[in-house]
Design an enzyme around this catalytic site. Structure first.
Site, PDB file in Angstrom:
ATOM      1  N   ASP A   1     -12.615  -0.429  12.566  1.00 43.49           N
ATOM      2  CA  ASP A   1     -12.898  -0.444  11.130  1.00 43.49           C
ATOM      3  C   ASP A   1     -14.337  -0.867  10.852  1.00 43.49           C
ATOM      4  OD1 ASP A   1     -10.253   0.271  10.196  1.00 43.49           O
ATOM      5  OD2 ASP A   1      -9.622  -1.669  11.015  1.00 43.49           O
TER       6      ASP A   1
ATOM      7  N   LYS B   1      -3.609   4.839   6.396  1.00 42.90           N
ATOM      8  CA  LYS B   1      -3.911   5.317   7.758  1.00 42.90           C
ATOM      9  C   LYS B   1      -3.695   6.821   7.857  1.00 42.90           C
ATOM     10  CE  LYS B   1      -2.318   1.482  10.480  1.00 42.90           C
ATOM     11  NZ  LYS B   1      -2.030   0.793   9.240  1.00 42.90           N
TER      12      LYS B   1
ATOM     13  N   ARG C   1       0.826  -1.206   0.000  1.00 45.42           N
ATOM     14  CA  ARG C   1       0.000   0.000   0.000  1.00 45.42           C
ATOM     15  C   ARG C   1       0.868   1.268   0.000  1.00 45.42           C
ATOM     16  NH1 ARG C   1      -4.919  -0.786   2.449  1.00 45.42           N
ATOM     17  NH2 ARG C   1      -3.900  -2.310   3.796  1.00 45.42           N
ATOM     18  N   TYR C   2       1.983   1.210   0.708  1.00 44.99           N
ATOM     19  CA  TYR C   2       2.893   2.353   0.831  1.00 44.99           C
ATOM     20  C   TYR C   2       4.211   1.979   0.154  1.00 44.99           C
ATOM     21  CZ  TYR C   2      -0.267   3.225   4.814  1.00 44.99           C
ATOM     22  OH  TYR C   2      -1.356   3.403   5.622  1.00 44.99           O
TER      23      TYR C   2
ATOM     24  N   ARG D   1       7.108  -0.179   2.405  1.00 37.25           N
ATOM     25  CA  ARG D   1       6.785  -1.343   3.235  1.00 37.25           C
ATOM     26  C   ARG D   1       5.687  -2.176   2.607  1.00 37.25           C
ATOM     27  NH1 ARG D   1       5.279   3.503   4.895  1.00 37.25           N
ATOM     28  NH2 ARG D   1       3.377   3.917   6.047  1.00 37.25           N
TER      29      ARG D   1
ATOM     30  N   CYS E   1      -5.360 -17.522  13.467  1.00 38.83           N
ATOM     31  CA  CYS E   1      -5.026 -16.729  14.660  1.00 38.83           C
ATOM     32  C   CYS E   1      -5.228 -17.607  15.899  1.00 38.83           C
ATOM     33  CB  CYS E   1      -5.933 -15.506  14.777  1.00 38.83           C
ATOM     34  SG  CYS E   1      -5.788 -14.388  13.367  1.00 38.83           S
TER      35      CYS E   1
ATOM     36  N   CYS F   1     -10.874 -12.273  17.110  1.00 35.19           N
ATOM     37  CA  CYS F   1     -11.446 -11.072  17.717  1.00 35.19           C
ATOM     38  C   CYS F   1     -12.776 -10.786  17.035  1.00 35.19           C
ATOM     39  CB  CYS F   1     -10.487  -9.906  17.512  1.00 35.19           C
ATOM     40  SG  CYS F   1      -8.787 -10.344  17.952  1.00 35.19           S
TER      41      CYS F   1
ATOM     42  N   ARG G   1     -10.223  -8.120   9.430  1.00 35.96           N
ATOM     43  CA  ARG G   1     -10.045  -9.116   8.361  1.00 35.96           C
ATOM     44  C   ARG G   1     -10.901 -10.356   8.622  1.00 35.96           C
ATOM     45  NH1 ARG G   1      -3.925  -8.008   8.335  1.00 35.96           N
ATOM     46  NH2 ARG G   1      -3.814  -6.230   6.910  1.00 35.96           N
TER      47      ARG G   1
ATOM     48  N   ASP H   1      -7.850   3.806   9.615  1.00 38.02           N
ATOM     49  CA  ASP H   1      -7.566   3.279   8.289  1.00 38.02           C
ATOM     50  C   ASP H   1      -8.717   3.726   7.403  1.00 38.02           C
ATOM     51  OD1 ASP H   1      -5.417   1.576   7.219  1.00 38.02           O
ATOM     52  OD2 ASP H   1      -5.607   0.590   9.170  1.00 38.02           O
TER      53      ASP H   1
ATOM     54  N   CYS I   1     -12.700  -8.072  14.338  1.00 35.00           N
ATOM     55  CA  CYS I   1     -11.550  -8.143  13.423  1.00 35.00           C
ATOM     56  C   CYS I   1     -11.841  -7.490  12.071  1.00 35.00           C
ATOM     57  CB  CYS I   1     -11.175  -9.599  13.208  1.00 35.00           C
ATOM     58  SG  CYS I   1      -9.861  -9.798  11.986  1.00 35.00           S
TER      59      CYS I   1
HETATM   60  S1  SF4 Z   1      -7.647  -8.765  14.869  1.00 33.75           S
HETATM   61 FE1  SF4 Z   1      -8.134 -10.358  13.337  1.00 33.75          FE
HETATM   62  S2  SF4 Z   1      -6.156 -10.880  12.434  1.00 33.75           S
HETATM   63 FE2  SF4 Z   1      -5.718  -9.842  14.395  1.00 33.75          FE
HETATM   64  S3  SF4 Z   1      -5.593 -11.503  15.934  1.00 33.75           S
HETATM   65 FE3  SF4 Z   1      -7.698 -10.738  15.946  1.00 33.75          FE
HETATM   66  S4  SF4 Z   1      -8.757 -12.147  14.543  1.00 33.75           S
HETATM   67 FE4  SF4 Z   1      -6.583 -12.352  14.082  1.00 33.75          FE
END
Ligand code: SF4
Length: 357
Positions: free
Chosen positions: A273, A317, A90-91, A94, A103, A107, A112, A310, A110
């Site tokens: 997000d 960001k 994206r940048y 990096r 994972c 979360c 993603r 973001d 999340c």
């Molecule tokens: S935010 Fe998403 S990618 Fe990061 S640890 Fe939690 S579930 Fe996994």
């Protein structure tokens, strides 16, 4: 303490972490978004507290079934910046390397969530990993590679070491950063073998620890951070500002102090997000700015993360913290941490520059 990771709704109900009468709804949530609660996280939850901030982050809820029109499957626009599978560029200087979709925990907010979990492939297939490394090798402007996820520290040390050794061969890459929740949610996984694997690239290694509530930074998590820091790995933090988890100044102050005490430098506080089914976590930017302003007056400068958003769609960001500088024609006013304004004079006009004698 629960002995194994809980990754099914019935296991969460049996452990007393989810209500039995919500089983059908929670099964519907789990069918769409991955679920995992490690033993270390389960031990942090108070099952008697219906508003437990740890449970809120990891135990699925009915609210996730509600998707709003502004929410997106790819809220921060990874896909539009992905030239080859496994890479997000994206940048200019990096790139992200997403070598794994797994994972240790999932979360509930999340960003993603539509692309992480066992249903999304696990490890990047070898042919795609080859392609990702070919891209990194060909783009010599890439100074930093960020391993993210999925969570790269779920990899067995042997696999992680192999990955780090491949990065070692990229002489233009000077810094390797790994984003992870592992030191907080599975601290025992941070053992000597894992630390040695991280050091195998011979480059400057940063570990960005994701934690959102001070209770996540207990003695075992701090010991895991110490093992990393004492091996010469630099640690920084990232947190997400979440309604019902850390949306009060006392909790944020305690979280940031916890990071600093664990030798993890506060780095980013993310505005949540627009991930699907996460509206119950989102607060307004104005509320976030008020919290960040309150934090500035309250705790040491070491404990001040940058509040960032973001931009939806992939533009990157931007810092969205409160403003302290109020510019006017007669100079500026600077606001102090108590909200009082102070005049600051304009700069003197340049004298003599460019004139002949
Ligand atoms: S935010 Fe998403 S990618 Fe990061 S640890 Fe939690 S579930 Fe996994």
């Amino acid at each position: 303490m629960t002995a194994r990771t809980l990754n099914r709704v019935d296991a969460l109900i049996a452990a007393g972490l989810a209500p039995a009468d919500a089983r059908a709804d929670l099964d519907a949530v789990a069918a769409r978004y991955a679920v995992a609660v490690t033993p270390a996280v389960a031990a942090l939850i108070d099952p008697a507290d219906p508003h437990d901030p740890i449970a809120r982050q990891f135990v699925p809820s009915r609210a996730e079934l509600e998707t709003r029109p502004e929410e997106r499957a790819d809220p921060i626009g990874d896909d539009v910046h992905s030239p080859v599978p496994g890479i997000v560029h994206r940048y200019p200087d990096r790139a992200l390397l997403k070598a794994v979709t797994i994972c240790p925990v999932y979360c509930r907010f999340c960003f993603r969530r539509e692309s992480v979990g066992p249903a999304h492939g696990g490890l990047l297939p070898e042919a795609e990993l080859e392609g990702a490394f070919a891209y990194l090798a060909a783009h010599r402007e890439i100074w930093e590679v960020i391993l993210t996820g999925g969570d790269p520290l779920v990899l067995a040390p042997r696999r992680l070491e192999a990955l780090m050794r491949r990065l070692a061969a990229l002489d233009h890459v000077k810094v390797v950063r790994l984003h992870t929740r592992v030191p907080a949610v599975d601290p025992d996984h941070v053992d000597a073998a894992l630390v040695a694997a991280l050091k195998a690239c011979g480059k400057t290694v940063y570990v960005a620890l994701h934690a959102n509530h001070p209770r996540e930074l207990g003695p075992a998590a701090r010991a895991a951070c110490a093992r990393l820091v004492e091996a010469g790995i630099v640690m920084i933090s990232q947190s997400v500002l979440l309604r019902g988890v850390n949306d009060d100044v006392e909790t944020l102050a305690s979280l940031m102090r916890g990071f600093v005490e664990a030798r993890v430098t506060p780095y980013y506080l993310h505005h949540p997000d627009l991930a699907p089914g996460t509206a119950h976590f989102r607060l307004s930017i104005a509320e976030g700015q008020a919290l960040v302003r309150a934090l500035r007056g309250r705790v040491s400068g070491l404990c001040q993360p940058t509040y960032v958003l973001d931009i939806p769609g992939g533009a990157g960001k931007s810092p969205i913290g409160p403003e302290y500088l109020h510019a006017g024609e007669e100079g500026a006013e600077i606001e102090d941490w108590r909200g009082r304004r102070h005049a600051y004079p304009p700069a003197p006009a340049p004298s003599g520059r460019g004139r002949s004698a």
